[in-house]
Design an enzyme around this catalytic site. Structure first.
Site, PDB file in Angstrom:
ATOM      1  N   VAL A   8       0.867  -1.177   0.000  1.00 52.68           N
ATOM      2  CA  VAL A   8       0.000   0.000   0.000  1.00 52.68           C
ATOM      3  C   VAL A   8       0.903   1.226   0.000  1.00 52.68           C
ATOM      4  O   VAL A   8       2.079   1.150   0.361  1.00 52.68           O
ATOM      5  CB  VAL A   8      -0.945   0.032   1.213  1.00 52.68           C
ATOM      6  CG1 VAL A   8      -1.988  -1.066   1.115  1.00 52.68           C
ATOM      7  CG2 VAL A   8      -0.166  -0.078   2.520  1.00 52.68           C
ATOM      8  N   SER A   9       0.336   2.364  -0.412  1.00 51.53           N
ATOM      9  CA  SER A   9       1.152   3.563  -0.592  1.00 51.53           C
ATOM     10  C   SER A   9       1.436   4.321   0.706  1.00 51.53           C
ATOM     11  O   SER A   9       2.467   4.969   0.838  1.00 51.53           O
ATOM     12  CB  SER A   9       0.476   4.516  -1.585  1.00 51.53           C
ATOM     13  OG  SER A   9       0.330   3.883  -2.840  1.00 51.53           O
ATOM     14  N   THR A  10       0.519   4.260   1.670  1.00 45.31           N
ATOM     15  CA  THR A  10       0.695   5.013   2.910  1.00 45.31           C
ATOM     16  C   THR A  10       0.368   4.149   4.116  1.00 45.31           C
ATOM     17  O   THR A  10      -0.285   3.102   4.005  1.00 45.31           O
ATOM     18  CB  THR A  10      -0.220   6.257   2.938  1.00 45.31           C
ATOM     19  OG1 THR A  10      -1.590   5.821   3.024  1.00 45.31           O
ATOM     20  CG2 THR A  10      -0.030   7.105   1.691  1.00 45.31           C
ATOM     21  N   GLN A  13      -3.357   3.252   4.803  1.00 48.95           N
ATOM     22  CA  GLN A  13      -4.051   2.213   4.045  1.00 48.95           C
ATOM     23  C   GLN A  13      -3.825   0.847   4.682  1.00 48.95           C
ATOM     24  O   GLN A  13      -2.845   0.621   5.389  1.00 48.95           O
ATOM     25  CB  GLN A  13      -3.577   2.216   2.593  1.00 48.95           C
ATOM     26  CG  GLN A  13      -3.953   3.492   1.849  1.00 48.95           C
ATOM     27  CD  GLN A  13      -3.385   3.525   0.440  1.00 48.95           C
ATOM     28  OE1 GLN A  13      -2.209   3.303   0.230  1.00 48.95           O
ATOM     29  NE2 GLN A  13      -4.249   3.788  -0.524  1.00 48.95           N
ATOM     30  N   THR A  37       4.727   1.817   1.155  1.00 50.26           N
ATOM     31  CA  THR A  37       5.494   2.865   0.493  1.00 50.26           C
ATOM     32  C   THR A  37       4.955   3.091  -0.894  1.00 50.26           C
ATOM     33  O   THR A  37       4.292   2.216  -1.468  1.00 50.26           O
ATOM     34  CB  THR A  37       6.992   2.486   0.424  1.00 50.26           C
ATOM     35  OG1 THR A  37       7.733   3.564  -0.145  1.00 50.26           O
ATOM     36  CG2 THR A  37       7.195   1.258  -0.458  1.00 50.26           C
TER      37      THR A  37
END
Length: 200
Positions: A8-10, A13, A37
């Site tokens: 996931v990006s953050t 999430q 990340t």
């Protein structure tokens, strides 16, 4: 053996959706590696660990293709390196499975698209260099990467090309690229500050 990778990006999430899909597919939860990340980041510890953990005959499983690669070229590079180690690849959502004939076809189509993407980037780089020459951009103290090439490199990075792809396209070492970018951006800031003070 099935090895899973989720991302996931953050931190806000949740990885559970992807993990549940992989477990349902048959991946042991203990064999799932993860990252929190952005996909554009060069360094992803979880992915590096997953790739290192994979052995001959294993299969890497992801929920979606965009969880694995930060670009089409990066995705193809990873899958190709796995194939060279006799490791298969499965993306559940897209139904891509390199152990099947249709999955192999899917992969080769992706490879052709990646080559097309590289050709477009090279055309933009060439156009950028020619444009710099027309504007008479020359001089400056000797650098590992000259001014014209640096302009083209910055344009490529702004267009989304990764640093690794830039190094391959322009034939420069990563350390040289990083050093030249830092120096270039430093002198850009100095010049901007000088002009601001001069005309304020």
């Amino acid at each position: 053996m099935l090895i899973g990778y989720v991302r996931v990006s953050t931190d806000d999430q949740n990885l559970n959706l992807q993990k549940d899909a992989l477990i349902k597919y048959g991946v042991d939860e203990r064999n799932i590696f993860s990252d929190k990340t952005s996909g554009s980041k060069d360094k992803r510890v979880g992915l590096d660990k997953a790739i290192e953990f994979l052995k001959d005959g294993d299969t890497l499983v992801v929920w979606k293709l965009d969880r694995l690669g930060r670009s089409l070229a990066h995705l193809i590079s990873i899958i190709t390196s796995l194939k060279n180690r006799n490791i298969s690849f499965i993306s559940i959502t897209e139904g891509m499975d390199t152990t099947t004939a249709s999955g192999e076809l899917f992969f080769h189509i992706f490879g052709a698209l990646a080559q097309f993407e590289r050709s477009l980037i090279q055309e933009r780089v060439k156009a950028g260099l020619e444009s710099a020459k027309l504007r008479g951009i020359r001089g400056g103290r000797p650098r590992s990467i000259d001014d014209e090439k640096m302009i083209a490199i910055k344009k490529a990075l702004e267009d989304g090309m990764s640093k690794a792809a830039v190094c391959r396209t322009f034939g420069v070492k990563r350390s040289t690229l990083i050093d030249s970018l830092n120096r270039s951006w430093f002198f850009d800031r100095i010049q901007q500050k000088f002009l601001k003070n001069k005309y304020s």
